[in-house]
Design a protein around this motif. Sequence first.
Motif, PDB file in Angstrom:
ATOM      1  N   ARG A  59      73.150  18.057 -49.176  1.00 17.98           N
ATOM      2  CA  ARG A  59      74.948  17.453 -49.375  1.00 17.98           C
ATOM      3  C   ARG A  59      75.658  17.685 -49.419  1.00 17.98           C
ATOM      4  O   ARG A  59      76.804  17.599 -49.113  1.00 17.98           O
ATOM      5  N   ARG A  60      75.412  19.548 -50.153  1.00 14.64           N
ATOM      6  CA  ARG A  60      76.893  20.104 -50.097  1.00 14.64           C
ATOM      7  C   ARG A  60      77.121  20.618 -48.748  1.00 14.64           C
ATOM      8  O   ARG A  60      78.388  20.948 -48.315  1.00 14.64           O
ATOM      9  N   ILE A  61      76.619  20.882 -47.608  1.00 11.69           N
ATOM     10  CA  ILE A  61      76.710  21.009 -46.020  1.00 11.69           C
ATOM     11  C   ILE A  61      76.985  20.154 -45.628  1.00 11.69           C
ATOM     12  O   ILE A  61      78.069  20.075 -45.336  1.00 11.69           O
ATOM     13  N   PHE A 118      59.331  17.464 -44.421  1.00 12.91           N
ATOM     14  CA  PHE A 118      60.756  17.660 -45.352  1.00 12.91           C
ATOM     15  C   PHE A 118      61.874  17.487 -44.287  1.00 12.91           C
ATOM     16  O   PHE A 118      62.658  16.282 -45.088  1.00 12.91           O
ATOM     17  N   ALA A 119      62.605  18.193 -43.645  1.00 16.79           N
ATOM     18  CA  ALA A 119      63.463  18.061 -42.675  1.00 16.79           C
ATOM     19  C   ALA A 119      63.575  16.456 -42.699  1.00 16.79           C
ATOM     20  O   ALA A 119      64.852  15.968 -42.650  1.00 16.79           O
ATOM     21  N   LYS A 120      62.775  16.019 -41.689  1.00 16.64           N
ATOM     22  CA  LYS A 120      62.536  14.629 -41.661  1.00 16.64           C
ATOM     23  C   LYS A 120      63.263  13.562 -42.781  1.00 16.64           C
ATOM     24  O   LYS A 120      64.293  12.913 -42.825  1.00 16.64           O
ATOM     25  N   GLN A 121      62.438  13.864 -43.684  1.00 16.97           N
ATOM     26  CA  GLN A 121      62.514  13.222 -45.090  1.00 16.97           C
ATOM     27  C   GLN A 121      63.897  13.385 -45.355  1.00 16.97           C
ATOM     28  O   GLN A 121      65.123  12.124 -45.886  1.00 16.97           O
ATOM     29  N   LEU A 122      65.222  14.631 -45.191  1.00 18.78           N
ATOM     30  CA  LEU A 122      66.066  14.502 -45.632  1.00 18.78           C
ATOM     31  C   LEU A 122      67.535  13.446 -45.116  1.00 18.78           C
ATOM     32  O   LEU A 122      68.666  13.269 -45.044  1.00 18.78           O
ATOM     33  N   LEU A 123      66.209  13.875 -43.556  1.00 21.41           N
ATOM     34  CA  LEU A 123      67.385  12.515 -42.343  1.00 21.41           C
ATOM     35  C   LEU A 123      67.555  11.207 -43.108  1.00 21.41           C
ATOM     36  O   LEU A 123      68.563  10.535 -42.685  1.00 21.41           O
ATOM     37  N   LYS A 124      65.633  10.554 -43.324  1.00 15.32           N
ATOM     38  CA  LYS A 124      66.251   9.657 -43.753  1.00 15.32           C
ATOM     39  C   LYS A 124      66.884   9.104 -44.867  1.00 15.32           C
ATOM     40  O   LYS A 124      67.233   7.953 -45.449  1.00 15.32           O
ATOM     41  N   GLU A 125      67.239   9.671 -45.507  1.00 17.85           N
ATOM     42  CA  GLU A 125      67.754   9.690 -47.241  1.00 17.85           C
ATOM     43  C   GLU A 125      69.301   9.569 -46.928  1.00 17.85           C
ATOM     44  O   GLU A 125      69.888   9.745 -47.911  1.00 17.85           O
ATOM     45  N   GLY A 126      69.017  10.092 -45.785  1.00 19.85           N
ATOM     46  CA  GLY A 126      71.169  10.435 -45.237  1.00 19.85           C
ATOM     47  C   GLY A 126      71.635  11.462 -45.751  1.00 19.85           C
ATOM     48  O   GLY A 126      73.144  10.895 -45.475  1.00 19.85           O
ATOM     49  N   LEU A 127      71.195  12.767 -46.204  1.00 23.26           N
ATOM     50  CA  LEU A 127      71.492  13.237 -46.613  1.00 23.26           C
ATOM     51  C   LEU A 127      72.313  14.715 -44.747  1.00 23.26           C
ATOM     52  O   LEU A 127      73.499  15.403 -46.218  1.00 23.26           O
TER      53      LEU A 127
END
Length: 295
Positions: free
Chosen positions: A154-156, A175-184
């Motif tokens: 989120r901060r990046i 998990f990297a793909k989960q970050l994308l899925k969550e829009g972070l």
Amino acid sequence: MNHDVIVTCALTGAGDTVDKHPAIPVTPRQIAAAAVEAAKAGATVVHCHVRDPETGKPSRDTALYREVMERIREADVDIIVNLTAGMGGDLQIGQGERPLEFGPGTDLVGPLERLKHVEELLPEICTLDCGTLNFGDGDFIYVSTPAQLRAGARRITELGVKAELEVFDTGHLWFAKQLLKEGLLEDPLFQLCLGIPWGAPADTTTMKAMVDNLPPGATWAGFGIGRMQMPMAAQAVLLGGNVRVGLEDNLWLDKGVPASNGQLVERVIEIITRMGARPLTPAEGRRKMNLSRRA
């Protein structure tokens, strides 16, 4: 196959390599000089850690990063700078039956503290190590929890810096793909890091499995450590990716012959050009990675 290749040079890393090589870059002057050497050899990107100039040990000192950045920017070269944000995740578990007596190698801070230098210096790219990992045969663990990763991502994104997601195992990619899925994260880069005990091994089967699980259209690179540096570079190009070399991952040009960062860049460029590909200039790399040029 990828015919237009981003070549990253990882200059020094955080490993215990100072006594294993005659010229590991340690001071900001040496690290910046290594960046210039890599740029002149044809690198597109340099990936930078910093070290304590007195001890050679890894450091998170923003002043050291600032000096490296300033020296690179003052040099008569164009190069994309990628700063690590992985420092501050080291946990040395206490030995035997005293696991909570953490060892002197512990350097564990929160996700935003790991980004202080990125926040101040705003490089074009910074890394985000996408999971916890047993690191080697001892009691060291690299710690990066889901909650920490969400906060860091989120901060990046808020800072407008391009995230390069360091993937050391298949669960990290999940998990990297989960970050994308969550829009972070927005349009991150992926770096497949192979051969670090005990993450993903540096072999064709593993690299292909990870590539097959990348998001469609992702820009990615891959590397192997040690003697697998050049074979995995060739494999990455064949699978459609980009490459990373440098003294962070491999100390040797040939058996018994210490390498320099520039020599490793020259060697990988020779390999990829003989394969029918070409290295991208920093300007071309910025377009491929959708970067905006920073002063």
